[in-house]
Design a protein around this motif. Structure first.
Motif, PDB file in Angstrom:
ATOM      1  N   LEU A 216       0.826  -1.238  -0.009  1.00 40.22           N
ATOM      2  CA  LEU A 216      -0.095   0.072  -0.090  1.00 40.22           C
ATOM      3  C   LEU A 216       0.665   0.944  -0.124  1.00 40.22           C
ATOM      4  O   LEU A 216       0.193   2.390   0.167  1.00 40.22           O
ATOM      5  N   ASN A 217       2.155   1.056  -0.223  1.00 38.60           N
ATOM      6  CA  ASN A 217       3.157   2.366  -0.082  1.00 38.60           C
ATOM      7  C   ASN A 217       2.745   3.391  -1.174  1.00 38.60           C
ATOM      8  O   ASN A 217       2.443   4.592  -0.844  1.00 38.60           O
ATOM      9  N   PRO A 218       2.347   2.945  -2.455  1.00 34.95           N
ATOM     10  CA  PRO A 218       1.940   4.144  -3.574  1.00 34.95           C
ATOM     11  C   PRO A 218       0.616   4.645  -3.357  1.00 34.95           C
ATOM     12  O   PRO A 218       0.215   5.795  -3.371  1.00 34.95           O
ATOM     13  N   VAL A 219      -0.288   3.958  -2.569  1.00 28.85           N
ATOM     14  CA  VAL A 219      -1.649   4.527  -2.376  1.00 28.85           C
ATOM     15  C   VAL A 219      -1.397   5.502  -1.146  1.00 28.85           C
ATOM     16  O   VAL A 219      -1.902   6.735  -1.218  1.00 28.85           O
ATOM     17  N   ARG A 220      -0.743   5.197  -0.037  1.00 27.53           N
ATOM     18  CA  ARG A 220      -0.303   5.888   0.745  1.00 27.53           C
ATOM     19  C   ARG A 220       0.356   7.258   0.524  1.00 27.53           C
ATOM     20  O   ARG A 220       0.115   8.214   1.273  1.00 27.53           O
ATOM     21  N   ALA A 221       1.123   7.156  -0.318  1.00 28.04           N
ATOM     22  CA  ALA A 221       1.992   8.069  -0.626  1.00 28.04           C
ATOM     23  C   ALA A 221       1.087   9.101  -1.941  1.00 28.04           C
ATOM     24  O   ALA A 221       1.627  10.081  -2.397  1.00 28.04           O
ATOM     25  N   ASN A 222      -0.171   8.567  -2.106  1.00 28.48           N
ATOM     26  CA  ASN A 222      -0.790   9.579  -3.074  1.00 28.48           C
ATOM     27  C   ASN A 222      -0.325   9.486  -4.573  1.00 28.48           C
ATOM     28  O   ASN A 222      -0.660  10.329  -5.462  1.00 28.48           O
TER      29      ASN A 222
ATOM     30  N   THR B  90      -8.377  -2.074   3.107  1.00 24.46           N
ATOM     31  CA  THR B  90      -7.307  -1.119   3.902  1.00 24.46           C
ATOM     32  C   THR B  90      -7.107  -0.096   2.802  1.00 24.46           C
ATOM     33  O   THR B  90      -6.957   1.146   3.391  1.00 24.46           O
ATOM     34  N   GLY B  91      -6.649  -0.342   1.681  1.00 18.06           N
ATOM     35  CA  GLY B  91      -6.290   1.170   0.838  1.00 18.06           C
ATOM     36  C   GLY B  91      -7.644   1.788   0.727  1.00 18.06           C
ATOM     37  O   GLY B  91      -7.590   3.073   0.422  1.00 18.06           O
ATOM     38  N   ARG B  92      -8.891   1.401   0.678  1.00 18.09           N
ATOM     39  CA  ARG B  92     -10.080   2.396   0.743  1.00 18.09           C
ATOM     40  C   ARG B  92     -10.026   3.184   1.879  1.00 18.09           C
ATOM     41  O   ARG B  92     -10.304   4.653   1.891  1.00 18.09           O
ATOM     42  N   SER B  93      -9.414   2.821   3.308  1.00 18.40           N
ATOM     43  CA  SER B  93      -9.509   3.516   4.161  1.00 18.40           C
ATOM     44  C   SER B  93      -8.463   4.559   4.164  1.00 18.40           C
ATOM     45  O   SER B  93      -8.697   5.767   4.956  1.00 18.40           O
ATOM     46  N   ILE B  94      -7.424   4.252   3.739  1.00 15.25           N
ATOM     47  CA  ILE B  94      -6.278   5.237   3.664  1.00 15.25           C
ATOM     48  C   ILE B  94      -6.731   6.483   2.659  1.00 15.25           C
ATOM     49  O   ILE B  94      -6.538   7.402   3.233  1.00 15.25           O
TER      50      ILE B  94
END
Length: 234
Positions: free
Chosen positions: A82-88, A160-164
């Protein structure tokens, strides 16, 4: 060394030199620090040449963490995927470049067959050959692989990605995936783990029993991370 590999008759001093060289190579192959240094230097040189500058490329030294049990394993996997999702820089896990979860999603989609009920063997064979496969939940006849179900993990990553992305701190749907239920991790703690894994843990990661065994094996006097592991994995 080439003469030795060709089977040439070498004098004893030359054979001794080959053995010394082989031992150096063996030590390098099991030395993570040496491996990372070689990689970092090459990347730094290339980046400096492209940017026409000098100096260090990386912000700090790499960190090596031992994942001691299933809980630590799935937490770290989710954090990395989920690094790329978290980094937008990606909207969804399946669109995240250079991640294993994207490769797994693409392989799963490509191997889907209409009106075909996949068996466990099919699920394993249809996974990317370059990645360790998901082989289902732990059991006695456990094959080599990740001790989770692939569809369960993909569901966990998606939720989890949706939550972030939606910035709902600690939110995970009420119907938690089986992984979280089996590992007994709360939704709030899971959100913290998957967004702050590197800052929350240093060194070995796992539940208290696994952490104790690891420290005894390594002859460590103190169990680092114990309080954080007890809090977030309880």
């Amino acid at each position: 060394t080439q003469q030795y590999l060709n089977g040439d008759n070498l004098a004893t001093p030359l054979v001794d030199m080959v053995n010394v060289t082989a031992e150096i190579y063996r030590q390098r192959l099991i030395d993570v620090s040496w491996f990372m240094r070689e990689i970092n230097e090459k990347i730094a040189r290339q980046a400096n040449q492209e940017d026409d500058c000098k100096g260090r490329f990386w912000e700090g030294r790499f960190k090596s963490q031992a994942l001691l049990d299933e809980t630590a394993l799935v937490a770290c996997m989710a954090y990395v995927d989920l690094n790329p999702v978290r980094a937008n820089i990606a909207d969804t896990p399946e669109s995240s470049n250079h991640t294993s979860v994207k490769l797994r999603c693409e392989q799963t989609k490509a191997s889907e067959k209409p009106h075909h009920k996949a068996s466990q063997t099919d699920n394993i064979s249809n996974q990317p050959h370059t990645l360790l496969p998901f082989v289902g939940n732990p059991r006695e006849d456990m094959p080599q692989g990740l001790p989770f179900d692939l569809s369960d993990y993909l569901q966990l990553i998606d939720i989890t990605g949706r939550s972030i992305r939606e910035d709902k701190h600690g939110f995970i749907e009420q119907s938690q995936p089986e992984i979280l239920k089996r590992l007994n991790i709360s939704a709030a703690h899971w959100f913290i783990i998957t967004t702050e894994f590197r800052t929350q843990f240093h060194g070995a990661v796992g539940r208290e029993a696994a952490l104790t065994d690891f420290c005894e094996h390594q002859h460590f006097k103190r169990r680092q991370n114990l309080s954080h592991c007890n809090k977030l994995f309880a």
